[in-house]
Design a protein around this motif. Sequence first.
Motif, mmCIF file in Angstrom:
data_model
loop_
_atom_site.group_PDB
_atom_site.id
_atom_site.type_symbol
_atom_site.label_atom_id
_atom_site.label_comp_id
_atom_site.label_asym_id
_atom_site.label_seq_id
_atom_site.Cartn_x
_atom_site.Cartn_y
_atom_site.Cartn_z
ATOM 1 N N VAL A 165 0.853 -1.170 -0.065
ATOM 2 C CA VAL A 165 0.097 -0.250 -0.143
ATOM 3 C C VAL A 165 0.908 1.317 0.035
ATOM 4 O O VAL A 165 0.595 2.276 -0.777
ATOM 5 N N ALA A 166 1.912 1.487 0.820
ATOM 6 C CA ALA A 166 2.763 2.271 0.978
ATOM 7 C C ALA A 166 3.490 2.587 -0.154
ATOM 8 O O ALA A 166 3.601 3.694 -0.870
ATOM 9 N N ALA A 167 3.800 1.494 -1.140
ATOM 10 C CA ALA A 167 4.622 1.725 -2.277
ATOM 11 C C ALA A 167 3.507 2.482 -3.451
ATOM 12 O O ALA A 167 4.101 3.219 -4.430
ATOM 13 N N ARG A 168 2.274 2.067 -3.296
ATOM 14 C CA ARG A 168 1.546 2.763 -4.062
ATOM 15 C C ARG A 168 1.271 4.188 -3.962
ATOM 16 O O ARG A 168 1.290 5.039 -4.885
ATOM 17 N N MET A 169 1.139 4.380 -2.696
ATOM 18 C CA MET A 169 1.277 5.718 -2.486
ATOM 19 C C MET A 169 2.416 6.743 -2.856
ATOM 20 O O MET A 169 2.243 7.695 -3.453
ATOM 21 N N PHE A 170 3.493 6.000 -2.822
ATOM 22 C CA PHE A 170 4.940 6.643 -3.207
ATOM 23 C C PHE A 170 4.995 6.967 -4.772
ATOM 24 O O PHE A 170 5.472 7.802 -5.175
ATOM 25 N N GLY A 171 4.392 5.644 -5.203
ATOM 26 C CA GLY A 171 4.441 5.733 -6.838
ATOM 27 C C GLY A 171 3.512 6.948 -7.413
ATOM 28 O O GLY A 171 3.962 7.503 -8.094
ATOM 29 N N ALA A 172 2.414 7.263 -6.790
ATOM 30 C CA ALA A 172 1.399 8.353 -7.088
ATOM 31 C C ALA A 172 2.206 9.865 -6.898
ATOM 32 O O ALA A 172 2.012 10.467 -7.857
ATOM 33 N N LEU A 173 2.914 9.542 -5.816
ATOM 34 C CA LEU A 173 3.620 10.943 -5.625
ATOM 35 C C LEU A 173 4.828 11.234 -6.880
ATOM 36 O O LEU A 173 5.124 12.222 -7.060
ATOM 37 N N SER A 174 5.642 10.359 -6.796
ATOM 38 C CA SER A 174 6.677 10.205 -7.791
ATOM 39 C C SER A 174 6.077 10.434 -9.027
ATOM 40 O O SER A 174 6.776 11.189 -9.797
ATOM 41 N N PHE A 231 -5.719 5.066 -5.491
ATOM 42 C CA PHE A 231 -6.517 4.008 -4.977
ATOM 43 C C PHE A 231 -8.135 4.022 -5.104
ATOM 44 O O PHE A 231 -8.982 3.365 -4.585
ATOM 45 N N GLU A 232 -8.540 4.743 -6.275
ATOM 46 C CA GLU A 232 -9.847 4.653 -6.885
ATOM 47 C C GLU A 232 -10.760 4.956 -5.786
ATOM 48 O O GLU A 232 -11.687 4.039 -5.930
ATOM 49 N N LEU A 233 -10.607 5.857 -4.856
ATOM 50 C CA LEU A 233 -11.370 5.985 -3.827
ATOM 51 C C LEU A 233 -12.838 6.771 -4.269
ATOM 52 O O LEU A 233 -13.773 6.842 -3.512
ATOM 53 N N GLY A 234 -12.553 7.415 -5.218
ATOM 54 C CA GLY A 234 -13.996 7.786 -6.078
ATOM 55 C C GLY A 234 -14.805 6.927 -6.602
ATOM 56 O O GLY A 234 -16.163 7.176 -6.847
ATOM 57 N N GLU A 235 -14.299 5.613 -6.785
ATOM 58 C CA GLU A 235 -15.260 4.845 -7.528
ATOM 59 C C GLU A 235 -16.510 4.161 -6.385
ATOM 60 O O GLU A 235 -16.211 4.001 -5.456
ATOM 61 N N ALA A 236 -17.559 4.369 -6.911
ATOM 62 C CA ALA A 236 -18.827 3.688 -6.294
ATOM 63 C C ALA A 236 -18.646 2.297 -5.698
ATOM 64 O O ALA A 236 -18.060 1.542 -6.629
ATOM 65 N N GLY A 237 -18.809 2.071 -4.546
ATOM 66 C CA GLY A 237 -18.661 0.632 -3.972
ATOM 67 C C GLY A 237 -17.307 0.206 -3.783
ATOM 68 O O GLY A 237 -17.160 -0.953 -3.311
ATOM 69 N N SER A 238 -16.118 1.155 -3.910
ATOM 70 C CA SER A 238 -14.768 0.620 -3.711
ATOM 71 C C SER A 238 -14.557 0.349 -2.310
ATOM 72 O O SER A 238 -13.853 -0.397 -1.880
#
Length: 423
Positions: free
Chosen positions: A355-364, A400-407
């Motif tokens: 999960v952390a790696a995905r966050m760092f990837g988005a920032l990078s 993290f696709e947090l806006g997706e309905a139902g995620s």
Amino acid sequence: MHLIVQKYGGTSVATAERIHAVAERIARKRREGSGIAAVVSARGGMTDELIRLAQEITDRPPRREMDMLLATGEQISVALLAMALDKLDVPAISLTGAQGGIRTDQMHTKARIRAVDTGRLVRELESGKVVIVAGFQGMNEVDDITTLGRGGSDTTAVALAAALGADICEIFTDVDGVYTADPRIVPGARLLPRISYGEMLEMASLGAGVLQPRSVEVAAQHHVRIEVRSSFNHNPGTIVEEVGTVEKDIVVVGVTHDANVVKVIVADVPDRPGLAHRIFAALADAGINVDVIVQTTKGEAVTDLIFTVSRDERDHTVEILERISGETGATRVEADESVAKVSIVGAGMVSNPGVAARMFGALSREGINIQVISTSEIKVSCLIAADAATRAVRAIHEEFELGEAGSDGAAGESPEAEPQGTV
Ligand code: ADP
Ligand code: ASP
Ligand code: MG
């Protein structure tokens, strides 16, 4: 009797029109038969205005006098709301925090509620009145007025709900509830129908200003069910309640940002046992809350200690660190305000590697440099440049696709593009 505690924030009572709308809402509920204790904030902008007034006089106002001044904001609101209810022929009485039995410790400007003496409140409620209590304030052991820190009316409401054994504590604000990110900066943020105390506490502590963190702590301790909802419409909001009733397979529930941080660097502290304790004990004794602590070793048996405090604690923090520098051996203390903290929160993170790696990837991908990282089993926080905060939150929210309905496993709820309804 069914008893509801309702809290109305600053924008909900900002104008005469809004106060009438709040009175109508209370009147309707009262006529349905519920007992109502309403907690009210100062009108929008008023607390900031009072702080400005103090600053016109001095840049070092005594904290006791600051409380005396700030408490007036809420006192205006409760009186106006009681008048609006009187106009609707609904029996009501306004009370200051002290009259409402809110007893606090001595810590002026960020006092904690120690007890609620419910005698007067219960008497007024039993006589059929709507009780309107000034939020954000109380009285200490020596009968001085105290305030509970910014956003403190939330905590007044939850403490009253706990003390009175209310069925629910409704927090009325200017958005429809708790979203996956601040809906004012992420237009695609999604309303969360439910959230656990633990996740809400973490989101609130990491910058989601919709609830004061202390209010969530008190709610969890006393099992107070909170609903965060809008005073501008009648939509259902977000229920904050025990884990167990909330989906646990959600990995990331939300993204927060906090611009109210200062990065403090205590440079060249000798690498010896006891010095970190000396530094953080001195700050703790002064009631200063520290976050995101990292220590970097620099070879020559010295380390830099880096941590964050909130901006209003900057001067006090630097003053303390300079005062004890003889003992700590630090050669330099720096306070950098050009940073912001972005965080992801989610109870499912602990069992989901990567999960952390995905966050760092988005920032990078956004070209955003991470200055400091801090993690726990329920959150990951990064310190970044302040001017990149909005971009960072949007990129992480999308990753993290947090806006997706139902995620989060909840039934499809369409993203609210413009949360500030005006019904
Ligand atoms: P009140 O005056 O009603 O107490 P606040 O301004 O303290 O209102 O809190 C509501 C604000 O919190 C919203 O207008 C919104 O911009 C902000 N906010 C930050 N993060 C979130 C989030 N995750 N969900 C909802 N609101 C949020
Ligand atoms: N009026 C206070 C503030 O602006 C308390 C509150 O609104 O909850 O922080
Ligand atoms: Mg608030």
